[in-house]
Design a protein around this motif. Sequence first.
Motif, PDB file in Angstrom:
ATOM      1  N   ARG A   1       0.643  -1.001   0.199  1.00  0.00           N
ATOM      2  CA  ARG A   1       0.030   0.066  -0.114  1.00  0.00           C
ATOM      3  C   ARG A   1       0.893   1.289  -0.013  1.00  0.00           C
ATOM      4  O   ARG A   1       0.701   2.154  -0.735  1.00  0.00           O
ATOM      5  CB  ARG A   1      -0.936   0.049   1.171  1.00  0.00           C
ATOM      6  N   LEU A   2       1.876   1.211   0.949  1.00  0.00           N
ATOM      7  CA  LEU A   2       2.901   2.510   0.957  1.00  0.00           C
ATOM      8  C   LEU A   2       3.515   2.487  -0.478  1.00  0.00           C
ATOM      9  O   LEU A   2       3.739   3.795  -0.865  1.00  0.00           O
ATOM     10  CB  LEU A   2       3.813   2.186   2.025  1.00  0.00           C
ATOM     11  N   ARG A   3       4.035   1.384  -1.181  1.00  0.00           N
ATOM     12  CA  ARG A   3       4.873   1.771  -2.460  1.00  0.00           C
ATOM     13  C   ARG A   3       3.708   2.211  -3.358  1.00  0.00           C
ATOM     14  O   ARG A   3       3.958   2.993  -4.137  1.00  0.00           O
ATOM     15  CB  ARG A   3       5.419   0.476  -2.746  1.00  0.00           C
ATOM     16  N   LEU A   4       2.543   1.793  -3.269  1.00  0.00           N
ATOM     17  CA  LEU A   4       1.684   2.387  -4.587  1.00  0.00           C
ATOM     18  C   LEU A   4       1.302   3.509  -4.240  1.00  0.00           C
ATOM     19  O   LEU A   4       1.460   4.655  -5.095  1.00  0.00           O
ATOM     20  CB  LEU A   4       0.214   1.469  -4.380  1.00  0.00           C
ATOM     21  N   TRP A   5       1.110   4.112  -3.076  1.00  0.00           N
ATOM     22  CA  TRP A   5       0.915   5.563  -2.579  1.00  0.00           C
ATOM     23  C   TRP A   5       2.159   6.592  -3.127  1.00  0.00           C
ATOM     24  O   TRP A   5       1.949   7.437  -3.513  1.00  0.00           O
ATOM     25  CB  TRP A   5       0.382   5.542  -1.077  1.00  0.00           C
ATOM     26  N   ARG A   6       3.432   5.920  -2.677  1.00  0.00           N
ATOM     27  CA  ARG A   6       4.393   6.694  -3.142  1.00  0.00           C
ATOM     28  C   ARG A   6       4.850   6.759  -4.545  1.00  0.00           C
ATOM     29  O   ARG A   6       5.126   7.773  -5.085  1.00  0.00           O
ATOM     30  CB  ARG A   6       5.740   5.879  -2.327  1.00  0.00           C
ATOM     31  N   ALA A   7       4.608   5.629  -5.300  1.00  0.00           N
ATOM     32  CA  ALA A   7       4.456   5.870  -6.837  1.00  0.00           C
ATOM     33  C   ALA A   7       3.660   6.872  -7.140  1.00  0.00           C
ATOM     34  O   ALA A   7       4.002   7.546  -8.268  1.00  0.00           O
ATOM     35  CB  ALA A   7       4.385   4.358  -7.141  1.00  0.00           C
ATOM     36  N   LYS A   8       2.326   6.720  -6.868  1.00  0.00           N
ATOM     37  CA  LYS A   8       1.306   7.726  -7.275  1.00  0.00           C
ATOM     38  C   LYS A   8       1.660   9.385  -7.233  1.00  0.00           C
ATOM     39  O   LYS A   8       1.656  10.005  -7.589  1.00  0.00           O
ATOM     40  CB  LYS A   8      -0.115   7.431  -6.586  1.00  0.00           C
ATOM     41  N   THR A   9       2.143   9.421  -5.881  1.00  0.00           N
ATOM     42  CA  THR A   9       2.605  10.716  -5.484  1.00  0.00           C
ATOM     43  C   THR A   9       3.803  11.146  -6.240  1.00  0.00           C
ATOM     44  O   THR A   9       3.723  12.253  -6.623  1.00  0.00           O
ATOM     45  CB  THR A   9       2.860  10.748  -3.984  1.00  0.00           C
ATOM     46  N   ALA A  10       4.870  10.240  -6.433  1.00  0.00           N
ATOM     47  CA  ALA A  10       6.085  10.736  -7.107  1.00  0.00           C
ATOM     48  C   ALA A  10       5.492  11.178  -8.614  1.00  0.00           C
ATOM     49  O   ALA A  10       6.120  12.135  -9.088  1.00  0.00           O
ATOM     50  CB  ALA A  10       6.953   9.798  -7.145  1.00  0.00           C
TER      51      ALA A  10
ATOM     52  N   LEU B   1      10.161   3.628   4.187  1.00  0.00           N
ATOM     53  CA  LEU B   1       8.906   2.565   4.123  1.00  0.00           C
ATOM     54  C   LEU B   1       8.910   1.386   5.099  1.00  0.00           C
ATOM     55  O   LEU B   1       8.067   1.254   5.572  1.00  0.00           O
ATOM     56  CB  LEU B   1       8.725   2.317   2.638  1.00  0.00           C
ATOM     57  N   HIS B   2      10.346   1.010   5.062  1.00  0.00           N
ATOM     58  CA  HIS B   2      10.516  -0.183   5.997  1.00  0.00           C
ATOM     59  C   HIS B   2      10.313   0.195   7.347  1.00  0.00           C
ATOM     60  O   HIS B   2       9.504  -0.792   8.127  1.00  0.00           O
ATOM     61  CB  HIS B   2      11.764  -0.866   5.823  1.00  0.00           C
ATOM     62  N   GLU B   3      10.716   1.298   7.690  1.00  0.00           N
ATOM     63  CA  GLU B   3      10.543   1.685   9.177  1.00  0.00           C
ATOM     64  C   GLU B   3       8.870   1.781   9.695  1.00  0.00           C
ATOM     65  O   GLU B   3       8.192   1.744  10.386  1.00  0.00           O
ATOM     66  CB  GLU B   3      11.307   2.840   9.360  1.00  0.00           C
TER      67      GLU B   3
END
Length: 599
Positions: A535-544, A560-562
Amino acid sequence: MSKALNILKEVFGYPAFRGQQAEVIAHLANGGDCLVLMPTGGGKSLCYQIPALLRDGVAIVVSPLIALMQNQVAALHEIGVRAAVLNSSLSQQEAAQVEQNLQAGEYDLLYVAPERLLTARFLNLITRIPIALFAIDEAHCVSQWGHDFRPEYSQLSVLHERFSEVPRIALTATADMDTRKEIIERLGLDVARVFVSSFDRPNIRYQIIDKTNSRSQLLTFIQAEHPGDAGIVYCLSRKKVEETTACLVDHGMRAVAYHAGMNMQERSLNQEKFLREEGIIMVATIAFGMGIDKPDVRFVAHLDLPKSIEGYYQETGRAGRDGQAANAWMVYGLGDVIQQRRMIEESQAQLKFKQVAARKLEAMLSLCETTTCRRARLLSYFGETADTAPCGNCDVCLNPPEVWDATVEVQKALSCVYRTGQNFGAGHLIDVLRGNLTERVQQWHHDRISTFGIGKDLPERAWRAIFRQIVALGLLTTDSEGHGALQLIEASRAVLKGQQSVFLRLQTKPERLSGKRQADDLALLDTAERYRWERLRLWRAKTAKEHGVPAYVIFHDATLHELVRLCPQTEDELRLVTGIGARKLDKYGNHLIEILRGC
């Protein structure tokens, strides 16, 4: 330093300084000049970015690459720092606007190419504004012996001459003792304080194996160790770059090419793809990479021998900038040695340059052929000799090679070179030694000489390893005509006469090294954690994508790992996560809490 620490926490989102950062920042902020040597990923940028925010005026950062400047500025904008670039990528109107803003005091940092900085117009412009400091990034570019030499860098002493009251910091991750002296001399840093951090990158595993079929070996390595990971593959020639890229794509990998023969637009598109998307493999010549700030490169592979340890160290240092596990992998063979020596001999350079290049190549070969810890050998080259304990994370430590007395076999090889007239390469010599009645052997009547068949007890692969090692050890040289013929030299005499023994590495089939792989970090996540991660990776990709920046500019994988591990539910808890400063907390805090509460 309390102000500096507050900036580190509130602006950059880090809880504490690393290594010598605090010392460097204090020295520069107080007006002192310095030369800083830190490994790639060691946090060099903070050493001038924080003083830039502490001191009055604008910090002028000299940088050699447009892509590097743009990425640095994009990252600074994300955390609320006023920064801009001034280089050839801007239109005349855009450049004029930057200059106007500069005079109005609207920037904390301005990144500028050395060519632009050295113009009379720009130098006159900055005499009219307060300057906090000058930062000269990638300072090794000043060295005429380095593979990244930029002539403009040698003229940057003008900063000391025209702005003697403004503190300067020169930074690099790659400089042996000679290069350090040259940087100090050419930039006028004679009274500057020198900070040298350890060159060790313990998260990088070094592995150098015998070259048989380089593309096949590369495929095996990537499929076994790095499926889906971002990586860089270095090749010596443009043709090899294109062929290797096609090979990887044919095997279902997302690979792009980069070399000087491509047009500027195509190179830029491929570089942007590599920087902005995940899991891309960049196949390139050494024209690519300096200043690349992508933190999640999980491997750097070399299909050809680098010219020097400095080049090798800088190129491998592009892996694992986030501190996570990464691989530096290389295939190396006799042809590499012959090719590099031929290139030195055929160079139009002055004799002194050739001598320096030859010394650097010898050091590189020594690293390849070492029977002791590669990391210790690498650090020793850069002057770190205090801790020579084996690292436990290179191929030599994990799979120690056996050493054997190869004196008799080397004598056979040297004798064969002599008996065939010193006019042939390793392939033909091995045919003679193994008693292979090839057309060429018969054509030259080499089936009638005394060395024909005296080496039939060893396979071709073993003989290739022997020739490679004795050439690397300086017991044979290549002909000056550039045909690759192996010839005897003075050093050969003592071995032929039995006055010198020769011990070589025993060649064994390369084993897959044991040890934790990067992918294991994800494998250790439970179902809920893996869901949060995706979920975090998808949000990060969209935001970037919305912001037009690479994903790592939003947050590094380590952040993200933290977030996955701590699963913070409030703003106060988010403040404890490394990499989240005040600006990012304000911009993204609610989004992160919403995602994490929903997981």
